[in-house]
Design a protein around this motif. Structure first.
Motif, PDB file in Angstrom:
ATOM      1  N   UNK A  84     -48.605  21.353 -38.958  1.00  0.00           N
ATOM      2  CA  UNK A  84     -47.255  20.844 -39.189  1.00  0.00           C
ATOM      3  C   UNK A  84     -46.275  21.684 -38.379  1.00  0.00           C
ATOM      4  N   UNK A  85     -45.648  21.078 -37.413  1.00  0.00           N
ATOM      5  CA  UNK A  85     -44.686  21.773 -36.571  1.00  0.00           C
ATOM      6  C   UNK A  85     -43.311  21.737 -37.221  1.00  0.00           C
ATOM      7  N   UNK A  86     -42.832  22.891 -37.608  1.00  0.00           N
ATOM      8  CA  UNK A  86     -41.585  22.981 -38.355  1.00  0.00           C
ATOM      9  C   UNK A  86     -40.394  22.734 -37.429  1.00  0.00           C
ATOM     10  N   UNK A  87     -39.493  21.833 -37.790  1.00  0.00           N
ATOM     11  CA  UNK A  87     -38.295  21.632 -36.964  1.00  0.00           C
ATOM     12  C   UNK A  87     -37.340  22.814 -37.093  1.00  0.00           C
ATOM     13  N   UNK A  88     -36.536  23.014 -36.088  1.00  0.00           N
ATOM     14  CA  UNK A  88     -35.530  24.070 -36.100  1.00  0.00           C
ATOM     15  C   UNK A  88     -34.502  23.776 -37.194  1.00  0.00           C
ATOM     16  N   UNK A  89     -34.254  24.752 -38.062  1.00  0.00           N
ATOM     17  CA  UNK A  89     -33.374  24.526 -39.213  1.00  0.00           C
ATOM     18  C   UNK A  89     -31.979  25.103 -38.995  1.00  0.00           C
ATOM     19  N   UNK A  90     -31.599  25.382 -37.764  1.00  0.00           N
ATOM     20  CA  UNK A  90     -30.294  25.969 -37.516  1.00  0.00           C
ATOM     21  C   UNK A  90     -29.156  25.044 -37.945  1.00  0.00           C
ATOM     22  N   UNK A  91     -29.237  23.776 -37.587  1.00  0.00           N
ATOM     23  CA  UNK A  91     -28.115  22.877 -37.872  1.00  0.00           C
ATOM     24  C   UNK A  91     -27.827  22.733 -39.368  1.00  0.00           C
TER      25      UNK A  91
ATOM     26  N   UNK B 275     -23.871  24.585 -43.701  1.00  0.00           N
ATOM     27  CA  UNK B 275     -23.489  25.204 -44.972  1.00  0.00           C
ATOM     28  C   UNK B 275     -22.308  26.159 -44.785  1.00  0.00           C
ATOM     29  N   UNK B 276     -22.335  26.943 -43.698  1.00  0.00           N
ATOM     30  CA  UNK B 276     -21.322  27.984 -43.499  1.00  0.00           C
ATOM     31  C   UNK B 276     -20.191  27.547 -42.557  1.00  0.00           C
ATOM     32  N   UNK B 277     -20.242  26.297 -42.096  1.00  0.00           N
ATOM     33  CA  UNK B 277     -19.243  25.817 -41.153  1.00  0.00           C
ATOM     34  C   UNK B 277     -17.827  26.004 -41.716  1.00  0.00           C
ATOM     35  N   UNK B 278     -16.912  26.472 -40.888  1.00  0.00           N
ATOM     36  CA  UNK B 278     -15.502  26.680 -41.220  1.00  0.00           C
ATOM     37  C   UNK B 278     -15.258  27.877 -42.157  1.00  0.00           C
TER      38      UNK B 278
END
Length: 577
Positions: free
Chosen positions: A463-470, A475-478
C-alpha cells in the motif's frame, strides 16, 4: 462493509471472498419467504412517492457477469430418446445452451471462478412447429409460489446451473499469478439441454402436483439418483417434414451469479425480479432441417451495477454465432479499463495475511475488536448512486463543486463515520446492552476528521501511502504564515513513525515547531505556539475551488480536528484521509 481475514491461497481466498461479498444481503427471519431463494435475500424498500416496493441487491465487487449468449439449434435425436422411442430421418430435438462472460474490474483480486456459479432463478421455453406444441417452465412465478423449485439450488433447478471448473482464474487486466497471466474476462459454457416433457412429482405445486424437469444427459450430473437420471432424459421429438420444417421458440429466463458454499445467496441477478415478466426475453425461429447453425442471441451490459434492470441488458440477434456478441472482449458502450468510470469500480482489501505494523498483526481477528482500523468515510466516493435512477457509472463525487449548485458532496464526510467495531465480549445484561467499552468511535477515529497523532495505515509494500501534507496544512491554515505551516507539517511528518505516535495533545508538543507561548484558547486547548484565536473569519471564496472557508474546532481532549476544509484539500490531492 463485511470484513474477514483473507489468506493468500487462491482457493481459500476465493471461497471466503464469495461468502463475505454476500454478507451484506438482507438476512430475513426464518419465517420470511421460507425456502424461497434467492428471493428472500433481496432488500425491499418502499418508494415514498409511489408506495411501490422496490427490490434491491447491495453493490458487490467483481467478478460480474457482463454478457450472456443463448444458443438454440435443431439436432438429430442423439442420445437416443427415453425407452428408445421410435425415430425417423426427420426426427429432431431442439437443444439449447448458454455462455457466460465473467469480468473482473481494475483493482480487483485474483479469484477462482469455481466459487461463483451461474444459477437459474427462472426459465421458460415454448416451441410450436414440427408437429408439436411443447412448453416447459422451471422456477417460481412469484415470491410466494410454493412449488419445490422455488429454491434455485434445488437439485432439479441445479440442472440448469453452470459451474466453472476448479482453477478457472480471473483477475484485473494485467494480473499475473506465479508469473502466469490471468485474464480479466472468462467465458464459461453451460451443459446442453433439450426441450423435454418429463414432469416429476411435486406435492408443493397444486393442483397438478407436478413440476417440469430439464431434459439433460451427461456425466456431470451428480445429485440425482439413477432412476431420476433416466426419467429426466425425455426429449420432445419434432418432425422436420411438417410446418415448413420450422419451429417458433420463445424463451424467458432470469439467471444470476451465486456462490458455491452459500448456495442460496445471490451476488448478481439478471435482472432482479419475482415474476415471468422480470426476465430476459427472445422469440426466434429454428430451422429443423439445419443441424449445424445455431440461432444465437446476446445480452450485454456496460455497467454491471445496473444488472437488476432488464433494460440495461442490450440484446442483439438472433443471428449467427460469429456475428452476435463479443465474448471475452469489451462490451459495446463500456468504458476503457483506464477510464475514470472504472477507477471507481473497485473493491478494497484490508491487507495480505500476516501483514504487520511495528511487529503487530495488521488484520483484526474478527469484526468486533475495538482497536482495529476501519475504512475512511472517503471511500463513500466508490458508492454507486445510479442504481435506482438507472444511470451508468454514477458515484458520489467528492470533487469541488460550483457553490451556486449547493454544498459539495465532500461535506458528507463530516456527517458520517465509517463502520466501527464494538467489544461484544464485554456487554451487560446477558450481552444485550453495550457498556462503556463499546464506544461508537474508538479515540474518535471514525469521526470524519484529520488525525494529528498518527500516521496513515496500512503502510507497507502492498500500500503506497499518499502524501498527507495538504490535509495537515489545511488544519493549520491561517493560524500561522504559510511558510511556518509548511515547516510545522514537515516536522510532524518526520516526528511520526511506526513506533512513535501521540495519544494526547501534550505529546505533540515534543514535535519541533509545536512549542510556544500559552495558547489563547483556554485550559485544555492545544499548546501549539502563539496562535491567533480560532474564531471563524467571514466566509470568503477560495480560488482553488470556490468553497467557503470552514472553521476549525477542538473536540475536548480528542486527538482530532475538523476535516471539512482538510477533506476538500485531501480529495483533490488523491488522499481521502
Amino acid at each position: 462493509m463485511a470484513t474477514t481475514q483473507l489468506g493468500d491461497n487462491v482457493a481459500q481466498f476465493s471461497s471466503t471472498y464469495a461468502a463475505r461479498s454476500t454478507s451484506v444481503n438482507f438476512f430475513p427471519n426464518s419465517g420470511e419467504l421460507a425456502g424461497a431463494a434467492p428471493e428472500r435475500f433481496y432488500w425491499r424498500v418502499k418508494d415514498p412517492d409511489t408506495g411501490k416496493v422496490v427490490l434491491m441487491l447491495p453493490q458487490t465487487p467483481g467478478p460480474h457477469i457482463t454478457e450472456l449468449r443463448l444458443f438454440v439449434q435443431a439436432t438429430n435425436p442423439d442420445p437416443a430418446p427415453k425407452n428408445n422411442a421410435a425415430t425417423t430421418e426427420n426426427s429432431r430435438y431442439i437443444k439449447y445452451w448458454y455462455e457466460v462472460e465473467y469480468y473482473m474490474q481494475p483493482f480487483g483480486p485474483i479469484l477462482d471462478l469455481k466459487e461463483f456459479p451461474t444459477r437459474m432463478d427462472y426459465f421458460e421455453i415454448t416451441a410450436k412447429g414440427g408437429g408439436k406444441n411443447a412448453s416447459q417452465q422451471f422456477g417460481p412465478t412469484s415470491a410466494t409460489d410454493p412449488r419445490n423449485d422455488r429454491q434455485w439450488q434445488n437439485k432439479f433447478m441445479n440442472l440448469l446451473a453452470t459451474y466453472p471448473e476448479a482453477n478457472t482464474l480471473i483477475g484485473p487486466k494485467g494480473a499475473k499469478l506465479d508469473g502466469t497471466a490471468v485474464p480479466n474476462r472468462v467465458v464459461v459454457k453451460s451443459p446442453l439441454f433439450a426441450i423435454g416433457k418429463f414432469q416429476r412429482v411435486d406435492n408443493d405445486n397444486p393442483p397438478t402436483n407436478k413440476s417440469d424437469a430439464p431434459a439433460r444427459k451427461d456425466d456431470k450430473i451428480t445429485d440425482l439418483s439413477a432412476g431420476q437420471l433416466v426419467n429426466i432424459w425425455d426429449p420432445v421429438i419434432f418432425d422436420s417434414s411438417v410446418n415448413a420444417g420450422t419451429a417458433k421458440v420463445s424463451i424467458r429466463w432470469r439467471p444470476g451469479q451465486g456462490t458455491l458454499a452459500n448456495e442460496n445467496r445471490p451476488r448478481q441477478m439478471i435482472p432482479l425480479g419475482l415474476t415471468p415478466d422480470d426476465t430476459l426475453k427472445v422469440d426466434l425461429t429454428v430451422d429443423l432441417k439445419d443441424l449445424s447453425t445455431p440461432k444465437v442471441v446476446s445480452w450485454q451490459i456496460a455497467d454491471p451495477n445496473l444488472s437488476s434492470d432488464a433494460a440495461q441488458w442490450v440484446m442483439t440477434g438472433p443471428g449467427k454465432e460469429n456475428k452476435i456478441g463479443t465474448p471475452g472482449k469489451i462490451n459495446a458502450g463500456e468504458p476503457a479499463e483506464d477510464s475514470s468510470e472504472k477507477s471507481k469500480f473497485r473493491s478494497i482489501q484490508r491487507a495480505p495475511d500476516g501483514a504487520k505494523i511495528s511487529g503487530y498483526n495488521y488484520d483484526r481477528p474478527d469484526e468486533y475488536v475495538t482497536t482495529s482500523r476501519v475504512s475512511s468515510p472517503g471511500y463513500w466516493s466508490l458508492l454507486h448512486t445510479g442504481m435506482q435512477s438507472k444511470t451508468p457509472w454514477r458515484t458520489l463525487s467528492l470533487d469541488k463543486a460550483d457553490p451556486a449548485q449547493g454544498p459539495p458532496d465532500w461535506l458528507l464526510l463530516d456527517l458520517f463515520g465509517a463502520t466501527y467495531p464494538m467489544a461484544h465480549d464485554q456487554w451487560k445484561i446477558d450481552k444485550k446492552l453495550p457498556d462503556s467499552f463499546s464506544t461508537a468511535s474508538y479515540m474518535g477515529s471514525t469521526a470524519g476528521q484529520v488525525n494529528l497523532n498518527s500516521r496513515i495505515y496500512p503502510r507497507n509494500d502492498h500500500f503506497n501511502i499518499p502524501d498527507r501534507h495538504l490535509p495537515l496544512e489545511a488544519v493549520f491554515k491561517y493560524l500561522r504564515s504559510d511558510s511556518e505551516v509548511t515547516s510545522l507539517v514537515d516536522n510532524i511528518t518526520a516526528y511520526q513513525t511506526d513506533s512513535q505516535s501521540s495519544t494526547m495533545w501534550a505529546s505533540l508538543r515534543k514535535c519541533p515547531g509545536m512549542m510556544g507561548a500559552t495558547p489563547p484558547h483556554g485550559p485544555g486547548s492545544p499548546s501549539c505556539g502563539t496562535w491567533p484565536a480560532c474564531s471563524p473569519p467571514a466566509p470568503t471564496p477560495l480560488a482553488s475551488g470556490g468553497w467557503p472557508r470552514c472553521f476549525r474546532r477542538v473536540r475536548g481532549t480528542s486527538s482530532m480536528m475538523s476535516m471539512r476544509r482538510a477533506t476538500a484539500c485531501s480529495v483533490r490531492s488523491g488522499s481521502m484521509h
